[in-house]
Scaffold this motif. Sequence first.
Motif, mmCIF file in Angstrom:
data_model
loop_
_atom_site.group_PDB
_atom_site.id
_atom_site.type_symbol
_atom_site.label_atom_id
_atom_site.label_comp_id
_atom_site.label_asym_id
_atom_site.label_seq_id
_atom_site.Cartn_x
_atom_site.Cartn_y
_atom_site.Cartn_z
ATOM 1 N N UNK A 511 -3.168 -44.481 -82.389
ATOM 2 C CA UNK A 511 -2.157 -43.970 -81.462
ATOM 3 C C UNK A 511 -1.273 -42.892 -82.098
ATOM 4 N N UNK A 512 -1.165 -42.930 -83.442
ATOM 5 C CA UNK A 512 -0.262 -41.989 -84.121
ATOM 6 C C UNK A 512 -0.932 -40.661 -84.459
ATOM 7 N N UNK A 513 -2.258 -40.578 -84.328
ATOM 8 C CA UNK A 513 -2.982 -39.376 -84.760
ATOM 9 C C UNK A 513 -2.541 -38.141 -83.976
ATOM 10 N N UNK A 514 -2.534 -38.248 -82.638
ATOM 11 C CA UNK A 514 -2.155 -37.108 -81.806
ATOM 12 C C UNK A 514 -0.700 -36.718 -81.953
ATOM 13 N N UNK A 515 0.220 -37.636 -81.752
ATOM 14 C CA UNK A 515 1.643 -37.279 -81.851
ATOM 15 C C UNK A 515 2.041 -36.699 -83.207
ATOM 16 N N UNK A 516 1.369 -37.142 -84.285
ATOM 17 C CA UNK A 516 1.715 -36.642 -85.624
ATOM 18 C C UNK A 516 0.828 -35.475 -86.049
ATOM 19 N N UNK A 517 0.004 -34.991 -85.125
ATOM 20 C CA UNK A 517 -0.825 -33.795 -85.344
ATOM 21 C C UNK A 517 -1.780 -33.956 -86.527
ATOM 22 N N UNK A 518 -2.415 -35.113 -86.593
ATOM 23 C CA UNK A 518 -3.408 -35.370 -87.622
ATOM 24 C C UNK A 518 -4.811 -35.186 -87.035
ATOM 25 N N UNK A 519 -5.806 -34.909 -87.894
ATOM 26 C CA UNK A 519 -7.174 -34.695 -87.427
ATOM 27 C C UNK A 519 -7.876 -36.011 -87.113
ATOM 28 N N UNK A 520 -7.649 -37.009 -87.956
ATOM 29 C CA UNK A 520 -8.301 -38.302 -87.756
ATOM 30 C C UNK A 520 -7.518 -39.354 -88.534
ATOM 31 N N UNK A 521 -8.033 -40.582 -88.525
ATOM 32 C CA UNK A 521 -7.325 -41.678 -89.189
ATOM 33 C C UNK A 521 -7.268 -41.456 -90.698
ATOM 34 N N UNK A 522 -8.366 -40.932 -91.280
ATOM 35 C CA UNK A 522 -8.366 -40.668 -92.721
ATOM 36 C C UNK A 522 -7.296 -39.659 -93.103
ATOM 37 N N UNK A 523 -7.134 -38.635 -92.285
ATOM 38 C CA UNK A 523 -6.117 -37.622 -92.541
ATOM 39 C C UNK A 523 -4.719 -38.225 -92.447
ATOM 40 N N UNK A 524 -4.528 -39.122 -91.467
ATOM 41 C CA UNK A 524 -3.230 -39.785 -91.279
ATOM 42 C C UNK A 524 -2.863 -40.617 -92.502
ATOM 43 N N UNK A 525 -3.806 -41.457 -92.965
ATOM 44 C CA UNK A 525 -3.522 -42.341 -94.097
ATOM 45 C C UNK A 525 -3.323 -41.543 -95.392
#
Length: 716
Positions: A511-525
Amino acid sequence: MLRQYELVDRVLGYDPKADEALINRAYVYAMKQHGNQMRASGDPYFSHPIEVAGILTDLKLDTATIVTAILHDTIEDTGATMEELTKLFGAEVANLVDGVTKLTRIEITSERSKQAENFRKFLLAMSNDIRVLLVKLADRLHNMRTLHFIPSPEKRRRIAQETMDIYAPLAGRMGIQEIREELEDLAFKELNPEARETLLKRLNEFHSASSETLKRIAESLQARLEEGGLACKVDGRLKRAYSIWRKMERRAISLEQLSDIFGFRVIVDDVGDCYRAVGILHTNWPMVPGRFKDYISTPKNNGYRSIHTTMIGPENKRVEVQIRTHKMHEVAELGIAAHWLYKDGSSGAERSEEFASTFRWLRQLIEMLEHGGTPEEFLEHTKLQMYSDQVFCFTPKGLLITLPRGATPIDFAYAVHTEVGDSCVGCKINGRHMPLRSILQNGDEVEIIRSQAQRPSPGWEAFVATGKARSAIRRAIRQAKQAEFGRLGRQIVKGVFEAAGKEVTDVILQRAIGPLHMDDLGDLLASVGDGTLTGQQVLETVYPELPAKKTPARKSVKANGAGDHRAVVRLTGRGHGLAIRMAPDSQPLPGERIVGIITPGEGVTVYPIDAPALAEFDGEPTRWLDVKWDIDPDHPQSFPARLNITARNEVGALGHITSLIADYGSNITNLSMTERDSDFYDMQVDLEVRDFKHLTRIMSALNGLSVVSKVIRPRR
């Protein structure tokens, strides 16, 4: 520039059966293809291939080779194609042009990448049809004749050095002495102009003073040989500057000490006359012992045949004489081109007695390159080197790898394959285990020791010499960092969510990927792990209804940990990797309370909770992270620690200190004296310990020694 009819007349002069129409057609075709192209000299580019063809007419080469010379740059520099050349001039010419084109491209690639395969391809291409090499030699000779028009001194020097290292030795190896000597002289002119000018001046002076003497000596030799019933021709010659310079350098002698600046040739009709000439000369003048060589009964590898002798000759002068037949003289001057038999097929050339050893050398060289041989055989056999700033090394299976000078086994591993470099843990050089930072030498056999658990070390970048190795190391480190940051980020996010009493799964984190402008879960973590994002930001994005929590002050972090909303990262050993590193000046140990400081883009640095350096982060509480040790007691590890010791300056004090440290099961990794006077000296000791308790026991024991005045653990 040669005109069309002049070139044709030259060819017809030695080969009346030459295909005049084919040469004319090639001349017109090449002139149209090169059009308005210009050389550095300002001449039309078309003048270059015509001059190359002219050089080959001096070697009396066949029509196909002359046509190849005219067309040799058309594929590389114009819109001509192999199909078009085959249609217009036949498959033989098209294949020869293609071979020369490949060698030209190899030269360009070699200049940029300097890879060993280029040298291999060069020789393999040469072996398919030696006419390819002859065209390339003529091409290089004309380029060297016009080298002075190139404005860049660096480029001129590179071309001259390459000529000296590759093309001149190859011309000599094929027996084409005239081209070899001119290439050497032209390269010498660029590489060492002052020495050449000085030598030429001295030689001209010597020739002016000795010309009459030389003429009388030649006449005396001619007269005695004719009196003995031999029809012959005797002439004297002045050796080229580079040949004399090389001999002076090799023997470390002056020009005046050389006895063979001038030489004499005796040309006779047949082999029997050669030996009769020796008998006549040695009967009239005493020979110099050790200076007689019979290259007729035992020819040189390039087909050269002559008898060499040195005598104390007419006017009591030391005289060097070469005796040969007319045919031998032609071979000595033109080498393999002197008895050209390609028009009868390559097998005819191989059957030629004069060139049997030359073809044998080529076959042996190609076999070594294809199947591998010892480095000594390779270097001795070829006498060549692609570039003077390269080293040739070998794999245990004989594969040739060329690297720039200063290269290390890491460079070698990456030159073999990227996976070999990435998994390199050690090496053997010539059968001995050696450090990975060792500098490789010509002829080294290098065996790379691999482990699939290994990954490139950031420290490798400091001593590798090749761009391929450096870029591969950087790429692998970036990938490893990304993976480690991802793992660290997952720990941080998990701690934050659990502290807030919220569930954390991959589906929820999506859920946080889009709002935080990340490419995917790996990028987020990974962004959380490297400090670009905080775990609290992810929590508040996924659960926006949660009330905002006030960030605790440093005091509460020190007293109670980082707070219930902070993450807990567990350290399992000293090899924490790229995402988590220990503060180098504080060296935290298991058993001490520790805290992490997040630096955006770099990850976490771990400090002891009482480290003075933490004061600079008082105003940035969001960078603080709760970190705990999680060491398996059944698998003890060692950790670095540092002690500053003040000891009495007396005999045996250092021995007492080091022995005690060893008795407590600790290894000293570095020791240095920082200050010393007549009574005391200070020293800094780096050692390895299991944990904080282990270090404390060592410090207590050291304080109990009578020779020790003070022991402290420095902190910053």
